[in-house]
Design a protein around this motif. Structure first.
Motif, short mmCIF file in Angstrom:
data_model
loop_
_atom_site.label_atom_id
_atom_site.label_comp_id
_atom_site.label_asym_id
_atom_site.label_seq_id
_atom_site.Cartn_x
_atom_site.Cartn_y
_atom_site.Cartn_z
N ASN A 168 0.85 -1.18 0.00
CA ASN A 168 0.00 0.00 0.00
C ASN A 168 0.89 1.24 0.00
N PRO A 169 1.01 1.94 -1.12
CA PRO A 169 1.92 3.10 -1.17
C PRO A 169 1.46 4.25 -0.28
N ASP A 170 0.17 4.28 0.08
CA ASP A 170 -0.32 5.37 0.92
C ASP A 170 0.16 5.23 2.36
N THR A 171 0.36 4.00 2.82
CA THR A 171 0.81 3.78 4.21
C THR A 171 2.25 3.33 4.27
N MET A 172 2.85 3.04 3.12
CA MET A 172 4.23 2.54 3.06
C MET A 172 4.36 1.20 3.79
N LYS A 361 0.67 12.70 -3.21
CA LYS A 361 -0.39 12.40 -2.24
C LYS A 361 -0.35 13.40 -1.09
N ALA A 362 0.85 13.80 -0.68
CA ALA A 362 0.96 14.79 0.38
C ALA A 362 0.43 16.14 -0.09
N LYS A 363 0.72 16.48 -1.35
CA LYS A 363 0.24 17.73 -1.91
C LYS A 363 -1.29 17.72 -2.02
N GLU A 364 -1.85 16.54 -2.33
CA GLU A 364 -3.29 16.41 -2.50
C GLU A 364 -4.06 16.74 -1.22
N LYS A 365 -3.42 16.56 -0.08
CA LYS A 365 -4.08 16.82 1.20
C LYS A 365 -4.22 18.32 1.49
N THR A 366 -3.41 19.12 0.84
CA THR A 366 -3.41 20.56 1.15
C THR A 366 -3.92 21.43 0.01
N GLU A 367 -3.90 20.92 -1.22
CA GLU A 367 -4.33 21.72 -2.35
C GLU A 367 -4.88 20.84 -3.46
N TYR A 368 -5.59 21.48 -4.38
CA TYR A 368 -6.21 20.76 -5.48
C TYR A 368 -5.15 20.40 -6.53
N LEU A 369 -5.19 19.12 -6.99
CA LEU A 369 -4.26 18.68 -8.03
C LEU A 369 -4.86 18.94 -9.39
#
Length: 535
Positions: A168-172, A361-369
């Protein structure tokens, strides 16, 4: 995580490996005797249950005393071993803890509590519970210890052949997708049966050695004679089963860990109809120049046997070390084998893809991709699914790192197999004298029995050396190199605890040997003396 792991202290890796090896080696001095004596004492109490003769009751109690001393020491070292995964191998534990922790948890909750419960009945239930219940408690104590070994070996087999999981790349983290695939992996089944049957050999050697000691001292003759018959019978069956299960294990290794098999055989260039090396002049003190040396000098082999062992066909193709590095040979499914250089390239691509995926994914949490970034995120996810199986190769700086240390694998394998053949002959000779001759007379056989006991441990430890050194450089086969799994701690800390553990385990071993020596010297209960046993 990836950046940190690439800059890990090499000395910390070496000391962490040394400490884990130290703990595992000492722990394995206790475990096989526990598993082996469980069978011996169970058979003797079964004889008491069937015959109701006090002799068999007291014989069972004698071997149970020796079992108990060894059992306690094994528990102490085993607990420390499990804690080391968190202290010295925290990156490993984070990466695969969801999978690796499951069998360890089951071992602690189910198997350990099971054997702890019934061991109390076994020791303190004489005369307080029925004979049938006490017999069941004795066997269940042994079964509990064996189940403990099962779950530990499931965890170890998963490191050799990781199945039933997805990354799972989201949790490493690697996450379990099939508990049955992990628990019933073919590698786990073969490893369990081979390990347990080899442990029965240790228990049988111990029983025969102690009994021959009594014969040499002319003490407790009946106990010694009957114990030799049971011990040698268990030992011969176990040695034959170990040979059979070892063949299955070697076949499994050929399928999923071909580099380990090539190192075990010092097979540099493979081919069809390969012979099994009986002996060869492999320098034990240096890694051979496998790219240029050809086969080892003075090699004596058994024609076609390696091909038969590895492929179940006498003319089957077995790849050597150079074949595995170059690639290009035909796999069983018809595809060409990938070269080590290509695996490293794709592994490095997987690492870079994971880094970029995590950044997006980290950027997606703070701003729109944006649309391109969303598409890129999808492409990276698909790329990781395709190349994750090569992820561990991305940490290799050179393809030579994928080759284990050949001399250790080669000679340890021959020590294990050679001593296994010796044990079969030894137990057969003991049974012949026990049933056809007077076993109390041949002093040479008594001396041989005492010499066989340490050789049993040598063979057992050599087997583990092959299993663990043969899969280097991997902590998890193809997924995580050993140096990537280590904790981010200073080497000095691990070095200090290494010597503390060395002193502690050496003391525990000395204490156990001293207690066992006193118990053996004391001998069984008085009712087993010849004057009372015959009345």
């Amino acid at each position: 995580m990836t950046d940190i792991l690439l800059n890990v202290d090499a000395a910390a890796v070496d000391w962490a490996r040394a400490q884990f090896a130290l703990t595992a080696i000492y722990h394995w001095l206790f475990v096989p005797l526990t598993l082996g004596l469980a069978v011996i004492m169970g058979i003797m109490e079964t004889c008491y249950y069937k015959t109701r003769k006090p002799f068999w009751r007291d014989a069972a109690r004698f071997w149970q005393r020796l079992f108990g001393v060894n059992f306690a020491m094994g528990v102490a070292t085993g607990i420390i071993l499990e804690f080391e995964f968190g202290t010295n191998w925290s990156n490993y534990s984070w990466f695969v803890g969801d999978i690796f922790g499951a069998p360890l948890a089951i071992e602690g909750i189910v198997a350990f509590f099971m054997e702890s419960t019934f061991v109390a009945v076994m020791y303190f239930g004489w005369g307080k519970v029925s004979r049938g219940f006490h017999l069941a408690a004795t066997w269940l104590t042994g079964i509990g210890a064996t189940l403990s070994a099962w779950w530990i070996l499931v965890a170890n087999a998963w490191m050799q052949y990781p199945v039933g999981c997805t990354f799972n790349p989201d949790t490493m983290r690697n996450e379990m997708t099939s508990f049955a695939a992990v628990a019933l992996s073919p590698m786990a089944v073969d490893k369990f049966f081979h390990t347990v049957t080899s442990s029965w050999i240790i228990g049988a050697l111990f029983t025969v050695a102690v009994s021959c000691y009594y014969l040499m001292r002319r003490r407790h003759l009946r106990l010694a004679t009957e114990s030799i018959k049971i011990g040698a019978a268990v030992g011969l069956v176990a040695a034959l089963l170990a040979a059979f299960t070892g063949d299955n294990s070697a076949y499994r290794v050929a399928q999923v860990q071909p580099m380990k098999l090539a190192a075990m055989e010092a097979l540099y260039d493979g081919g069809d109809s390969q012979s099994l090396t009986a002996v060869a002049l492999v320098n034990p003190f240096r890694q051979p120049d496998y790219a240029n040396e050809g086969e080892p000098p003075l090699r004596i082999g058994i024609p076609n046997m390696l091909s038969l062992l590895a492929t179940r066909q006498a003319d089957g193709f077995v790849p050597g070390i150079n074949d595995l590095l170059r690639g290009g040979y035909e796999l069983p499914d018809g595809r060409p084998a990938m070269s080590m250089d290509e695996k490293i390239r794709r592994g490095q691509g997987a690492i870079l893809a994971l880094q970029e995926y995590r950044r997006l994914k980290a950027k997606e949490k703070t701003e729109y991709l944006g649309g391109e970034e969303c598409e890129r995120l999808y492409v990276l996810g698909e790329s990781l699914k395709e190349d994750m199986k090569y992820f561990g190769y991305g940490y290799l700086k050179d393809k030579s790192q994928a080759v284990p240390y050949i001399p250790v694998c080669f000679w340890a394998f021959r020590v294990m197999v050679g001593l296994g053949v010796v044990f079969i002959a030894f137990f057969a000779a003991v049974l012949f004298f026990a049933f056809r001759r007077d076993i109390s007379r041949p002093r040479w056989l008594h001396m041989a029995a005492l010499a066989m006991l340490p050789l049993g441990y040598v063979a057992s430890e050599a087997g583990w050396v092959v299993a663990e050194m043969g899969r280097q450089p991997w902590a998890i086969q193809d997924m995580m190199p050993t140096w990537v799994g280590v904790s981010d701690i200073g080497s000095a800390n691990v070095m200090v605890t290494f010597f503390i553990f060395l002193a502690l385990f050496s003391t525990l071993l000395a204490v156990e040997v001293n207690i066992l020596r006193k118990q053996i010297k004391r001998g069984p209960e008085e009712s087993l003396d010849e004057t009372k046993a015959q009345s």
